[in-house]
Design an enzyme around this catalytic site. Sequence first.
Site, PDB file in Angstrom:
ATOM      1  N   CYS A   2      30.631  11.140  50.501  1.00 23.44           N
ATOM      2  CA  CYS A   2      31.312   9.996  49.903  1.00 23.44           C
ATOM      3  C   CYS A   2      31.396   8.852  50.903  1.00 23.44           C
ATOM      4  O   CYS A   2      31.343   9.056  52.116  1.00 23.44           O
ATOM      5  CB  CYS A   2      32.722  10.385  49.474  1.00 23.44           C
ATOM      6  SG  CYS A   2      32.809  11.795  48.363  1.00 23.44           S
ATOM      7  N   ARG A  27      24.170   7.743  51.367  1.00 18.35           N
ATOM      8  CA  ARG A  27      24.944   8.968  51.475  1.00 18.35           C
ATOM      9  C   ARG A  27      24.970   9.725  50.150  1.00 18.35           C
ATOM     10  O   ARG A  27      25.335  10.903  50.110  1.00 18.35           O
ATOM     11  CB  ARG A  27      26.376   8.646  51.917  1.00 18.35           C
ATOM     12  CG  ARG A  27      26.448   7.985  53.279  1.00 18.35           C
ATOM     13  CD  ARG A  27      27.790   7.330  53.520  1.00 18.35           C
ATOM     14  NE  ARG A  27      28.861   8.280  53.712  1.00 18.35           N
ATOM     15  CZ  ARG A  27      29.257   8.733  54.893  1.00 18.35           C
ATOM     16  NH1 ARG A  27      28.634   8.344  55.984  1.00 18.35           N
ATOM     17  NH2 ARG A  27      30.260   9.578  54.994  1.00 18.35           N
ATOM     18  N   TRP A  74      30.978  11.666  45.556  1.00 18.98           N
ATOM     19  CA  TRP A  74      30.267  12.851  45.094  1.00 18.98           C
ATOM     20  C   TRP A  74      31.331  13.774  44.522  1.00 18.98           C
ATOM     21  O   TRP A  74      32.289  14.134  45.205  1.00 18.98           O
ATOM     22  CB  TRP A  74      29.550  13.571  46.245  1.00 18.98           C
ATOM     23  CG  TRP A  74      28.130  13.193  46.431  1.00 18.98           C
ATOM     24  CD1 TRP A  74      27.576  12.612  47.520  1.00 18.98           C
ATOM     25  CD2 TRP A  74      27.045  13.416  45.515  1.00 18.98           C
ATOM     26  NE1 TRP A  74      26.235  12.425  47.345  1.00 18.98           N
ATOM     27  CE2 TRP A  74      25.867  12.912  46.122  1.00 18.98           C
ATOM     28  CE3 TRP A  74      26.953  13.977  44.236  1.00 18.98           C
ATOM     29  CZ2 TRP A  74      24.628  12.963  45.499  1.00 18.98           C
ATOM     30  CZ3 TRP A  74      25.715  14.023  43.618  1.00 18.98           C
ATOM     31  CH2 TRP A  74      24.574  13.521  44.259  1.00 18.98           C
ATOM     32  N   ASN A  98      37.490  11.296  51.304  1.00 18.61           N
ATOM     33  CA  ASN A  98      36.309  12.135  51.517  1.00 18.61           C
ATOM     34  C   ASN A  98      36.786  13.519  51.908  1.00 18.61           C
ATOM     35  O   ASN A  98      37.750  13.652  52.662  1.00 18.61           O
ATOM     36  CB  ASN A  98      35.438  11.591  52.651  1.00 18.61           C
ATOM     37  CG  ASN A  98      34.737  10.309  52.290  1.00 18.61           C
ATOM     38  OD1 ASN A  98      34.799   9.856  51.158  1.00 18.61           O
ATOM     39  ND2 ASN A  98      34.079   9.705  53.266  1.00 18.61           N
ATOM     40  N   GLY A  99      36.061  14.562  51.489  1.00 17.28           N
ATOM     41  CA  GLY A  99      36.396  15.909  51.909  1.00 17.28           C
ATOM     42  C   GLY A  99      37.002  16.732  50.793  1.00 17.28           C
ATOM     43  O   GLY A  99      36.865  16.421  49.598  1.00 17.28           O
ATOM     44  N   GLU A 479      17.571  31.757  64.749  1.00 19.78           N
ATOM     45  CA  GLU A 479      17.761  30.307  64.671  1.00 19.78           C
ATOM     46  C   GLU A 479      18.347  29.772  65.981  1.00 19.78           C
ATOM     47  O   GLU A 479      17.951  28.703  66.452  1.00 19.78           O
ATOM     48  CB  GLU A 479      18.676  29.976  63.490  1.00 19.78           C
ATOM     49  CG  GLU A 479      19.228  28.554  63.461  1.00 19.78           C
ATOM     50  CD  GLU A 479      18.160  27.479  63.321  1.00 19.78           C
ATOM     51  OE1 GLU A 479      18.528  26.294  63.428  1.00 19.78           O
ATOM     52  OE2 GLU A 479      16.973  27.796  63.101  1.00 19.78           O
ATOM     53  N   LYS A 483      16.608  26.958  68.358  1.00 20.96           N
ATOM     54  CA  LYS A 483      17.257  25.712  68.766  1.00 20.96           C
ATOM     55  C   LYS A 483      17.184  25.519  70.277  1.00 20.96           C
ATOM     56  O   LYS A 483      16.914  24.414  70.763  1.00 20.96           O
ATOM     57  CB  LYS A 483      18.726  25.709  68.324  1.00 20.96           C
ATOM     58  CG  LYS A 483      18.938  25.405  66.878  1.00 20.96           C
ATOM     59  CD  LYS A 483      18.654  23.935  66.589  1.00 20.96           C
ATOM     60  CE  LYS A 483      18.416  23.728  65.104  1.00 20.96           C
ATOM     61  NZ  LYS A 483      17.139  24.273  64.600  1.00 20.96           N
ATOM     62  N   GLU A 486      13.632  24.608  71.251  1.00 18.65           N
ATOM     63  CA  GLU A 486      13.211  23.300  70.764  1.00 18.65           C
ATOM     64  C   GLU A 486      13.659  22.153  71.668  1.00 18.65           C
ATOM     65  O   GLU A 486      12.878  21.242  71.945  1.00 18.65           O
ATOM     66  CB  GLU A 486      13.776  23.060  69.360  1.00 18.65           C
ATOM     67  CG  GLU A 486      13.057  23.782  68.244  1.00 18.65           C
ATOM     68  CD  GLU A 486      13.662  23.459  66.897  1.00 18.65           C
ATOM     69  OE1 GLU A 486      12.890  23.163  65.959  1.00 18.65           O
ATOM     70  OE2 GLU A 486      14.892  23.489  66.766  1.00 18.65           O
ATOM     71  N   HIS A 502      14.203  48.940  71.541  1.00 17.34           N
ATOM     72  CA  HIS A 502      12.786  49.055  71.181  1.00 17.34           C
ATOM     73  C   HIS A 502      11.953  48.012  71.917  1.00 17.34           C
ATOM     74  O   HIS A 502      10.916  47.568  71.399  1.00 17.34           O
ATOM     75  CB  HIS A 502      12.614  48.917  69.666  1.00 17.34           C
ATOM     76  CG  HIS A 502      13.220  50.049  68.898  1.00 17.34           C
ATOM     77  ND1 HIS A 502      12.536  51.194  68.572  1.00 17.34           N
ATOM     78  CD2 HIS A 502      14.484  50.223  68.414  1.00 17.34           C
ATOM     79  CE1 HIS A 502      13.326  52.019  67.907  1.00 17.34           C
ATOM     80  NE2 HIS A 502      14.521  51.441  67.800  1.00 17.34           N
ATOM     81  N   LYS A 602       9.520  15.832  63.048  1.00 20.74           N
ATOM     82  CA  LYS A 602      10.565  16.168  62.087  1.00 20.74           C
ATOM     83  C   LYS A 602       9.987  16.903  60.886  1.00 20.74           C
ATOM     84  O   LYS A 602      10.594  17.829  60.362  1.00 20.74           O
ATOM     85  CB  LYS A 602      11.285  14.894  61.636  1.00 20.74           C
ATOM     86  CG  LYS A 602      12.477  15.152  60.717  1.00 20.74           C
ATOM     87  CD  LYS A 602      13.562  15.952  61.426  1.00 20.74           C
ATOM     88  CE  LYS A 602      14.725  16.275  60.513  1.00 20.74           C
ATOM     89  NZ  LYS A 602      15.662  17.229  61.128  1.00 20.74           N
TER      90      LYS A 602
END
Length: 607
Positions: A2, A27, A74, A98-99, A479, A483, A486, A502, A602
Amino acid sequence: MCGIIGIVGVSSVAPRLVDALKRLEYRGYDSAGVAILEDGALTRRRAEGKLVNLEKRLVAEPMAGTIGIGHTRWATHGAPTERNAHPHATARLAVVHNGIIENFAELRTDLEADGYRFESDTDTEAVAQLVTRALDHGRTPVEAVRESLPKLKGAFALAILFAGENNLLVAARKGSPLAIGHGEGEMFLGSDAIALAPFTDTVSYLDEGDWAVLTRESVTIYDENGAQVTRAAQKSAGAAFLVSKGNHRHFMEKEIHEQPEVISHTLAHYLDFTRGRVRSENVPVDFARIDRLAISACGTAFYAASIGKYWFEQIARLPVDIDIASEFRYREMPLSKDTLALFVSQSGETADTLASLRYCKSQGLKIASIVNVKESTIARESDVIFPTLAGPEVGVASTKAFTCQLAVLAALAIAAGKARGTIDEKEEQRLVRHLSEIPRFANEVLRLSPQIEAVCRELMLVKHALYLGRGTSFPLAMEGALKLKEISYIHAEGYAAGELKHGPIALIDDTMPVIVIAPHDKLYEKTVSNMQEVAARGGRIILITDARGAKETGIKTLDTIVLPDMPDIIAPLIYALPVQMLAYYTAVFMGTDVDQPRNLAKSVTVE
């Protein structure tokens, strides 16, 4: 996300409010509105749909006044109708928000018992009525806000306009960003410096927990304890760029901190928090007619999908095949017409994922996609689109897009469970309620950044790192390793904790940090046994767990990052944040190009 704008000005604010809201259109939103004081009286104009509808309303019913607030919404609680659009108002004030206010139902019940009547289905109206009650009890506007804020549970940004107060706006933030713009005899408020760019290039950012009192002449800022504080004013580049870093050093840091807000809006697209149900109109797939799910993705999106596999199989008892897209199209997997093919991509342009989609389409499968760019090629070639509402993600290393993908997958798993009869309405409501808590938990975890930043001064000195996890924490370990690789260029690997013996255990010595992701769940004791094996070989453990896990570990660690206790279904989204911050601060200390790491793009648009 929002959009919020507020102006305490010297000229007509209606066109300025709309102009600022236009700059926040990126947004995303489904309704818009403004509230203005005209000779001290509150007036509102709201409209469903795009800003052009609000502009038409303002032409037909013009507004005069030099102080006002505006909002693009939203829908989170209640349908995206004019009735539920912001600002929400009583006879004494108007508020934009917002939120998510998690305890709005309890507040509403209490207020209704006290004689206050509600006109909308939103959580925001509970804020309006709560502050109004304080005013009715004799509080001044500033006192009423100060008294009401501690009663709100959740993540939020607020701007409040009071009837009869032609030189006052009150704002507050807890989890959602707010910026103060300093003008000449005017003050401005916005959820993004972009919105303030036409009016001023001098901006102060509210810190977490801050609330502020704005007049034309000044702004007074208080911290969450009520102490008056000063927040530095800085020059903003908002006029020059569509998306700015705000008061963050890098886009990646900004995008990490945007997660409470963007996750809430993504979830709200799929879940009705008021009724505790899935929004079936936004999940146009009959999961009862599907006997298998074939998911394909690349990189971070693949790890999000891997976590989603656990949810679909546990909640909906729906078998899932998951493949890295670059392998899927060559595996020649036998496909059934009763299989739904699901593709996950931030950009919607990933070449290998697109090729896999086209292979499935050639086999006659129904195609669904989870994408952040609804105009992308993958979206256009899908039968069903499940959008994430992360907004533009500038940092190459995905953060908010990842957690928004998880939010969509969790919502879809609940929808599938309900459709397939593996969960009943009561369980659906319980799971939806748990998901609604994510923004608050995420906001709490972001406050741990000083501790995480400190441990990264050790992590920056190593050449290799190992990440371990079980259950949904296993893909999250992969992940985390991705990160770190990267953006810091430190070699890292993510493993299922049960695989330690293992092979990876051969790497353990007193120079090897091992990041263990271990909420205290049904698998916790098994993970502890792996940690003991690491400790016995001198490995330096960084444990990410909750209070119970930290208490019961009994193992010396380099550091233990203690997260709040939380339901199992939301743990992957919340535990993703410290994993992201570990990589971010390590890279910052090493001086790498965090937002544009070497050799990476990206969007990978070639095979």
